[in-house]
Motif scaffolding. Structure first.
Motif: not given
Length: 359
Positions: A310-316, A295-297, A320-321
């Motif tokens: 790329m991962l944080v863009c996928a997540f949030a 749910d959160m990172l 936004r990122m």
């Protein structure tokens, strides 16, 4: 949804690349990135105030080994970075000057009686070595001749220092085997963990041994053609049960670091149930990925064009990122392993896993 590496590029002034961690560690800045609404500039010490009873922090308890070795094949100097131990106790490694090696070669190490034999060579500089030392003798061998494989953007002209040995270790470390530190964990101290516990949030650990591939750039412009290096991960049955129980009770699963997130997602089924895991994972999380377990990172700020950005863009969310990173650069956040952190919310949580809104 972007599928080109160049779409994940951004300019980062070199002055923002942290060369040492904040002291004390929880004094590092924390960019709070809610799913909606304005960004908030905080400090890592503010993290407990963003948690609630029933939340579960999941951290990586891997411990960094001295993975950088310098070997000789006759008169030729060979640079070796350990990557991961294989089931037969041989080692997959990355090699500089790999073209000078052939299967069957014996490598020696200055100041040590131990040797390594080349079992296999791979395209791109990979190899498999069998060391003459194993177990505790191998640990001693690394202490004697190995060095920390600090990321290349941490400038140490004379090699890692004794202070780096302390700084590049997390409070969670327990199981030896990582080449690189799970850097989000570097921010935690005993005082911060006490404050987290006081909120009623719970915490547990898993193990992902971060490999040498974490330092490798994405060479393909079509990101779908990029292949991640495999890394060994372990989630015990007890840890899996705690994660699933926390989610069932309505708690949020908060991954401390992208390594924790990648292993949780590797072990989760389509319904978001996390299963025990003892295997390798080469999961590549990029925009379009459907998150199942987290749910959160909490994570540090990552390199442009990297699989972690790329991962944080996928997540949030990509937009936004990009906005969060632009704000971080404009306001002087410190980047990479020794830098500051951000706290992200999943842009598309699975509703069947939720009992309330994310904070």
């Amino acid at each position: 949804m972007s599928d080109r590496t160049e779409d994940f590029d951004f300019h980062l002034p070199e002055t923002l690349i942290a060369q040492e961690p904040a002291r004390p560690r929880e004094a590092a800045r924390l960019l709070d990135v809610p799913a909606h609404g304005p960004l908030a500039d905080r400090h890592v010490s503010d993290l407990p105030g963003l948690l609630k009873a029933g939340d579960l922090l999941v951290a990586n308890d891997t411990a960094v080994i001295r993975a950088q070795l310098h070997a000789l094949r006759g008169e030729a100097h060979i640079g070796i970075t350990l990557d991961r131990i294989l089931p037969d106790t041989s080692w997959h490694v990355l090699v500089r000057n790999a073209r000078r090696l052939k299967v069957g070669d014996t490598l020696t190490f200055t100041g040590s009686p131990h040797t390594a034999t080349v079992l296999a060579r791979e395209e791109g500089g990979g190899a498999v070595l069998r060391f003459s030392a194993e177990g505790s003798a191998f640990d001693t061998f690394l202490q004697d001749v190995g060095a920390l494989a600090l990321p290349p953007y941490i400038h140490r002209p004379h090699g890692p220092t004794a202070q780096d040995t302390r700084d590049y270790a997390t409070i969670f470390e327990h199981h030896k085997g990582a080449v690189a530190a799970p850097t989000a964990g570097l921010h935690f101290t005993p005082a911060l963990l006490e404050a987290v516990d006081a909120t009623g949030a719970d915490r547990c650990t898993l193990t992902l041994h971060v490999g040498a591939g974490t330092f490798l750039p994405v060479r393909e412009n079509d990101i779908s053609k990029h292949h991640m290096h495999a890394e060994r991960g372990i989630i015990t049955p007890e840890t899996a049960a705690r994660i699933n129980a926390a989610r069932k009770a309505g708690g949020r699963i908060i991954a401390v670091g992208t390594t924790s997130l990648r292993l949780l997602e590797s072990a989760a089924d389509e319904n978001g149930i996390v299963h025990p895991f003892d295997d390798v994972t080469s999961i590549f999380i990029r925009p379009g990925y459907r998150f199942r377990a987290v749910d959160m990172l909490m994570t540090n700020f990552h390199l442009p064009r990297s699989t972690l950005f790329m991962l944080v863009c996928a997540f949030a969310g990509e937009e936004r990122m990009r906005a969060a990173y632009a704000h971080a650069i404009q306001t002087g956040y410190r980047f990479y392993s020794y830098g500051d952190a951000c706290l992200l919310r999943c842009a598309s949580p699975i509703e069947s896993h939720r009992t309330g809104e994310s904070a």
